[in-house]
Design a protein around this motif. Structure first.
Motif, PDB file in Angstrom:
ATOM      1  N   ASN A 116      19.379 -33.419  17.024  1.00 22.69           N
ATOM      2  CA  ASN A 116      18.478 -32.565  16.249  1.00 22.69           C
ATOM      3  C   ASN A 116      18.775 -32.711  14.755  1.00 22.69           C
ATOM      4  N   GLN A 117      17.745 -32.473  13.927  1.00 20.84           N
ATOM      5  CA  GLN A 117      17.979 -32.529  12.488  1.00 20.84           C
ATOM      6  C   GLN A 117      19.019 -31.471  12.105  1.00 20.84           C
ATOM      7  N   ARG A 118      19.902 -31.851  11.231  1.00 21.33           N
ATOM      8  CA  ARG A 118      21.009 -30.972  10.842  1.00 21.33           C
ATOM      9  C   ARG A 118      20.515 -29.675  10.210  1.00 21.33           C
ATOM     10  N   GLU A 119      21.145 -28.574  10.634  1.00 20.59           N
ATOM     11  CA  GLU A 119      20.954 -27.303   9.945  1.00 20.59           C
ATOM     12  C   GLU A 119      22.131 -27.023   9.026  1.00 20.59           C
ATOM     13  N   LYS A 120      23.286 -27.589   9.413  1.00 17.76           N
ATOM     14  CA  LYS A 120      24.474 -27.472   8.572  1.00 17.76           C
ATOM     15  C   LYS A 120      24.711 -28.805   7.879  1.00 17.76           C
ATOM     16  N   PRO A 121      25.188 -28.785   6.647  1.00 23.37           N
ATOM     17  CA  PRO A 121      25.396 -30.038   5.911  1.00 23.37           C
ATOM     18  C   PRO A 121      26.543 -30.853   6.493  1.00 23.37           C
ATOM     19  N   PRO A 122      26.552 -32.158   6.252  1.00 20.43           N
ATOM     20  CA  PRO A 122      27.628 -33.018   6.760  1.00 20.43           C
ATOM     21  C   PRO A 122      28.853 -33.021   5.840  1.00 20.43           C
ATOM     22  N   TYR A 123      28.923 -32.092   4.915  1.00 22.30           N
ATOM     23  CA  TYR A 123      30.035 -31.990   3.949  1.00 22.30           C
ATOM     24  C   TYR A 123      30.469 -30.527   3.881  1.00 22.30           C
ATOM     25  N   THR A 124      31.625 -30.290   3.294  1.00 16.81           N
ATOM     26  CA  THR A 124      32.167 -28.931   3.220  1.00 16.81           C
ATOM     27  C   THR A 124      31.673 -28.207   1.959  1.00 16.81           C
ATOM     28  N   LYS A 125      31.982 -26.909   1.890  1.00 12.47           N
ATOM     29  CA  LYS A 125      31.498 -26.060   0.779  1.00 12.47           C
ATOM     30  C   LYS A 125      32.008 -26.521  -0.570  1.00 12.47           C
ATOM     31  N   LYS A 126      33.116 -27.244  -0.578  1.00  8.90           N
ATOM     32  CA  LYS A 126      33.672 -27.703  -1.851  1.00  8.90           C
ATOM     33  C   LYS A 126      32.686 -28.607  -2.609  1.00  8.90           C
ATOM     34  N   LEU A 127      31.748 -29.211  -1.872  1.00  7.80           N
ATOM     35  CA  LEU A 127      30.827 -30.166  -2.498  1.00  7.80           C
ATOM     36  C   LEU A 127      29.515 -29.528  -2.935  1.00  7.80           C
ATOM     37  N   HIS A 128      29.394 -28.182  -2.770  1.00  9.55           N
ATOM     38  CA  HIS A 128      28.175 -27.506  -3.223  1.00  9.55           C
ATOM     39  C   HIS A 128      28.043 -27.669  -4.743  1.00  9.55           C
ATOM     40  N   GLY A 129      26.808 -27.918  -5.177  1.00  7.02           N
ATOM     41  CA  GLY A 129      26.558 -28.075  -6.603  1.00  7.02           C
ATOM     42  C   GLY A 129      26.814 -29.473  -7.125  1.00  7.02           C
ATOM     43  N   THR A 130      27.213 -30.401  -6.268  1.00  9.59           N
ATOM     44  CA  THR A 130      27.479 -31.784  -6.688  1.00  9.59           C
ATOM     45  C   THR A 130      26.333 -32.698  -6.259  1.00  9.59           C
ATOM     46  N   ILE A 131      26.441 -33.963  -6.600  1.00 13.58           N
ATOM     47  CA  ILE A 131      25.420 -34.925  -6.205  1.00 13.58           C
ATOM     48  C   ILE A 131      25.353 -35.080  -4.686  1.00 13.58           C
ATOM     49  N   VAL A 132      26.475 -34.777  -4.020  1.00 12.73           N
ATOM     50  CA  VAL A 132      26.478 -34.841  -2.547  1.00 12.73           C
ATOM     51  C   VAL A 132      25.456 -33.857  -1.990  1.00 12.73           C
ATOM     52  N   GLU A 133      25.465 -32.635  -2.504  1.00 10.81           N
ATOM     53  CA  GLU A 133      24.492 -31.633  -2.051  1.00 10.81           C
ATOM     54  C   GLU A 133      23.074 -32.050  -2.444  1.00 10.81           C
ATOM     55  N   ASP A 134      22.909 -32.581  -3.646  1.00  5.66           N
ATOM     56  CA  ASP A 134      21.594 -33.016  -4.106  1.00  5.66           C
ATOM     57  C   ASP A 134      21.001 -34.070  -3.170  1.00  5.66           C
ATOM     58  N   LEU A 135      21.855 -34.912  -2.629  1.00  6.17           N
ATOM     59  CA  LEU A 135      21.378 -35.976  -1.748  1.00  6.17           C
ATOM     60  C   LEU A 135      21.244 -35.544  -0.296  1.00  6.17           C
ATOM     61  N   PHE A 136      22.212 -34.750   0.197  1.00  4.49           N
ATOM     62  CA  PHE A 136      22.329 -34.552   1.649  1.00  4.49           C
ATOM     63  C   PHE A 136      22.157 -33.110   2.124  1.00  4.49           C
ATOM     64  N   ALA A 137      21.733 -32.196   1.266  1.00  2.00           N
ATOM     65  CA  ALA A 137      21.509 -30.813   1.715  1.00  2.00           C
ATOM     66  C   ALA A 137      20.387 -30.797   2.758  1.00  2.00           C
ATOM     67  N   PRO A 138      20.626 -30.213   3.955  1.00  2.00           N
ATOM     68  CA  PRO A 138      19.585 -30.186   4.999  1.00  2.00           C
ATOM     69  C   PRO A 138      18.294 -29.554   4.490  1.00  2.00           C
ATOM     70  N   GLY A 139      17.183 -30.259   4.673  1.00  2.00           N
ATOM     71  CA  GLY A 139      15.867 -29.726   4.317  1.00  2.00           C
ATOM     72  C   GLY A 139      15.453 -29.960   2.881  1.00  2.00           C
ATOM     73  N   THR A 140      16.407 -30.099   1.961  1.00  2.00           N
ATOM     74  CA  THR A 140      16.048 -30.226   0.540  1.00  2.00           C
ATOM     75  C   THR A 140      16.624 -31.477  -0.125  1.00  2.00           C
ATOM     76  N   GLY A 141      17.614 -32.105   0.485  1.00  2.00           N
ATOM     77  CA  GLY A 141      18.251 -33.264  -0.140  1.00  2.00           C
ATOM     78  C   GLY A 141      17.278 -34.418  -0.344  1.00  2.00           C
ATOM     79  N   ARG A 142      17.397 -35.082  -1.473  1.00  2.00           N
ATOM     80  CA  ARG A 142      16.491 -36.192  -1.773  1.00  2.00           C
ATOM     81  C   ARG A 142      16.656 -37.346  -0.787  1.00  2.00           C
ATOM     82  N   GLU A 143      17.883 -37.635  -0.405  1.00  2.00           N
ATOM     83  CA  GLU A 143      18.108 -38.715   0.549  1.00  2.00           C
ATOM     84  C   GLU A 143      17.694 -38.294   1.960  1.00  2.00           C
TER      85      GLU A 143
END
Length: 339
Positions: free
Chosen positions: A224-251
């Motif tokens: 199923n499409q991820r509801e939780k991100p594949p990274y930990t909370k430490k990466l919130h606000g970084t390019i990782v979140e920008d790319l891979f945030a479930p539902g909103t990430g550009r990638e």
């Protein structure tokens, strides 16, 4: 028999047959009795036959109008199966002898799980009438490619090009490199594992395998499409979140959109490959029938349909048939051929 049946009993039979209650409707019950008596008194008796038998009788009466061989032979299932086998072997032997077309044969064998001739024949004969119609309307590989692309909403380029866009030319390598650095600098053990996967994807030579590996960034273990991100909370606000945030990430958006295109294109390309093989086999099968002046069950139905619906002679043929047919009753109509 309805002609001597009591009113209550006849009304019950009619209700079971039509779902309507004729109890107390003397005129309707009288008409039902008269219809049954009329059927019994039909000159020559009632003709009860299968649709194929009816089609064969019509074609024998009007062979020139239907453009079938006078005195044609009706091929039973055993005869037709033998012809399909012969046609498939001839077609496949020609494919194997042609180095340019051999990949088509190898692709077919993979599609049917290595069943070889019997499996290939099964795939084709199971949908022979539909294939005949489609191949008649889409006579060239280019038209088949376009038609199936439209049906599947697939991009009008080979699947390999779409896959390259997803996993090679369109991959945002610079941003992924930045994300890898963030994951390794700020993340946990799991974040570092995620960075290793991204690095592996970027370096992969096998794009299909890379796509399967990359999917784990967008889908959970249940597919199923991820509801939780594949990274930990430490990466919130970084390019990782920008790319891979479930539902909103550009990638996330790019991958899911192009993945659907890749799947549709792969299915389209496999279907076109199978159709190329099927067209050869069916042409050989038609040749085998022609030299025997034979018609199989599908031919009986299709030729009769064309005879009775085509422009020109159809009106005259229907007029001639009308002189000997007053009523047609179809039993188990849901099991008849859609043709």
């Amino acid at each position: 028999a309805w002609s001597v049946m009591g009113n209550d009993e006849l009304a019950r039979d009619l209700k079971e047959l039509q779902g309507m209650d004729y109890s107390g409707d003397g005129e309707a019950l009288k008409a039902a009795r008269a219809l049954f008596a009329k059927a019994l008194e039909t000159p020559g008796g009632l003709r009860i036959e299968t649709l194929h038998a009816f089609a064969g009788r019509v074609l024998r009466r009007f062979p020139l109008e239907a453009r079938v061989p006078p005195g044609f032979k009706e091929l039973d299932e055993a005869d037709n199966k033998a012809l399909w086998t012969k046609a498939a072997r001839k077609s496949f032997d020609k494919l194997k002898a042609n180095p340019h077309r051999w990949p088509l044969f190898a692709e077919l064998m993979k599609e049917i799980g290595g069943k070889r001739y019997d499996g290939a024949i099964e795939v084709i004969t199971g949908s022979a009438s539909k294939l005949h119609r489609f191949l008649h309307d889409a006579r060239t590989p280019e038209r088949r490619f376009e038609a199936i692309s439209t049906t599947l909403a697939a991009p009008l380029v080979p699947a390999g090009e779409v896959l390259r866009e997803l996993m090679d030319t369109g991959l945002p390598r610079q941003e992924l490199s930045a994300a890898i650095n963030e994951l390794r600098a700020l993340g946990s053990t799991n974040d570092i594992k995620f960075s290793d996967r991204l690095l592996s994807v970027m370096d992969a030579a096998d794009l299909k395998a890379a796509m399967e590996d990359y999917r784990k960034a967008f889908y959970d273990s249940n597919g199923n499409q991820r509801e939780k991100p594949p990274y930990t909370k430490k990466l919130h606000g970084t390019i990782v979140e920008d790319l891979f945030a479930p539902g909103t990430g550009r990638e996330v958006d790019r991958f899911l959109r192009l993945e659907n295109d890749v799947k549709a294109a792969l299915l389209r390309d496999r279907t076109v490959t199978l159709l190329e093989i099927a067209a050869d086999v069916m042409a050989e099968h038609d040749h085998e029938k022609r030299i025997r002046a034979g018609l199989d069950f599908d031919d009986l139905i299709a030729n009769t349909r064309d005879l009775l619906t085509g422009p020109g002679l159809a009106e005259w043929v229907l007029y001639k048939l009308d002189g000997g047919i007053s009523h047609v009753l179809l039993d188990e109509a849901q099991d008849t051929s859609p043709d």
